[in-house]
Design an enzyme around this catalytic site. Structure first.
Site, PDB file in Angstrom:
ATOM      1  N   ALA A  60       0.802  -1.227   0.000  1.00 47.85           N
ATOM      2  CA  ALA A  60       0.000   0.000   0.000  1.00 47.85           C
ATOM      3  C   ALA A  60       0.832   1.274   0.000  1.00 47.85           C
ATOM      4  CB  ALA A  60      -0.930  -0.001   1.212  1.00 47.85           C
ATOM      5  N   TYR A  61       2.108   1.190   0.240  1.00 53.53           N
ATOM      6  CA  TYR A  61       2.916   2.402   0.338  1.00 53.53           C
ATOM      7  C   TYR A  61       3.080   3.059  -1.033  1.00 53.53           C
ATOM      8  CZ  TYR A  61       4.326   0.791   5.035  1.00 53.53           C
ATOM      9  OH  TYR A  61       4.353   0.367   6.339  1.00 53.53           O
ATOM     10  N   SER A  62       2.606   4.290  -1.122  1.00 52.98           N
ATOM     11  CA  SER A  62       2.708   5.080  -2.355  1.00 52.98           C
ATOM     12  C   SER A  62       2.233   4.303  -3.572  1.00 52.98           C
ATOM     13  CB  SER A  62       4.149   5.582  -2.559  1.00 52.98           C
ATOM     14  OG  SER A  62       4.515   6.462  -1.527  1.00 52.98           O
ATOM     15  N   GLY A  64       2.178   1.253  -4.282  1.00 56.21           N
ATOM     16  CA  GLY A  64       3.062   0.193  -4.750  1.00 56.21           C
ATOM     17  C   GLY A  64       4.423   0.658  -5.218  1.00 56.21           C
TER      18      GLY A  64
END
Length: 322
Positions: A60-62, A64
């Site tokens: 979920a960070y940025s 992917g």
């Protein structure tokens, strides 16, 4: 760097884990402090050169792009078999049926997407980002077991849940002969110690490695109470975590750091790391001194008096971060 075992596994990890939430394309995330690839690679290289071999990111960070940046950097700077690469699954990138959560469908889809972005055919540690109340735990644990048996993950871990939920998941896995969680990535720092009630004793009893997130309370322990940063001003999730934080503790960290001639971050991390169940605090890095501070913390042994000064002002509070 002196490496340690990750819980009861045979895996050797650095006692510092580099958290990669700050690494990602700025226009693909929701965090104002996110750095692009060029700047992110500087910090990843700094960590690698210091002997850090443990890296934690999430699908979920940025959107992917954190996984993409981390994967490319580690491929350039390290040997894959020497690195411990961790990612997570649960948080949805959009609202749609079967997107996000810990269903078998979601897990099987997301592991392949993470591997593609990371540029590898396996991750060392695949973690559930949060508890999924909408999916039977039996379904989740069997799917994770199948991910391991397919060779796509070497170990599995969990993050931020109640101790009874973690115990239930472990029991279900043991009952069916499925892979059990070997790590707990939980919320733990000097101004939030509720994990000491049940989760940390449970992990200690079961030999589960603990890798706390936000060990410096999202920077609260590293600055004066009146001082703000871009992150503190824009981190909406962070604003929900520390409304009950005791400022006496923040001041005690500052006082001890000044007395020792080290950074406040080094003192705060040294306190977290002293817990016998903690394997490696997960640190973020957006400035060159962040990794240096973390390395300094490894050489600090707090005295009984210093520990008392840091801990005595604490007052119980409601559970935060699940």
């Amino acid at each position: 760097m002196k490496y340690v075992k990750l819980g009861r596994t045979g895996l050797d990890v650095s006692p510092i884990c580099l958290g990669c939430m700050s690494f990602g394309e700025p226009d693909r995330g929701t965090h104002a402090w996110t750095m692009g690839e060029a700047n992110s690679r500087v910090f990843i290289r700094q960590a690698v050169d210091a002997g850090v071999n443990f890296f934690d990111t999430a699908n979920a960070y940025s959107d992917g792009t954190s996984e993409e940046i981390v994967g490319r950097a580690l491929a350039d700077f390290t040997r894959r078999d020497e690195v411990v690469l961790a990612t997570k699954v649960f948080i949805a990138d959009r609202k749609a049926p079967n997107i996000g959560g810990l269903s078998r469908k979601a897990i099987m889809f997301e592991i392949d997407q993470s591997l593609r972005r990371l540029g590898t055919d396996y991750v060392d540690l695949y973690q559930t980002h949060r508890w999924d109340p909408r999916t039977p735990i039996e379904e989740t644990m069997e799917a994770l077991h199948d991910v391991v048996k397919a060779g796509k993950a070497r170990y599995i871990g969990a993050s931020s849940m109640y101790a009874w939920q973690f115990a239930k998941a472990q029991h279900v896995a043991e009952q069916h002969g499925w892979t059990k969680f070997v790590t707990m990535q939980n919320h733990y720092n000097l101004v939030y110690r509720e994990e000491e009630r049940e989760m940390l004793p449970l992990c200690n009893d079961q030999g589960v490695g603990v890798i706390p997130w936000s060990p410096l309370a999202r920077g609260l322990l590293t600055r004066d109470a009146a001082q703000s940063t871009t992150r503190s001003e824009t981190d909406e999730f962070g604003k929900t975590l520390y409304g009950a934080a005791n400022m006496e503790i923040v001041q005690a960290v500052a006082d001890i750091a000044a007395e020792r001639g080290v950074s406040r971050a080094a003192v705060g991390l040294a306190w977290v790391a002293k817990h016998p169940t903690v394997t490696a605090p997960i640190i973020g890095a957006t400035k060159p001194h962040h990794i240096a501070d973390a390395l300094t913390s490894l050489d600090i042994t707090l005295t009984a008096d210093e520990i008392a000064r840091l801990e005595s002002p604490y007052t119980p509070q409601s559970v935060q971060g699940h």
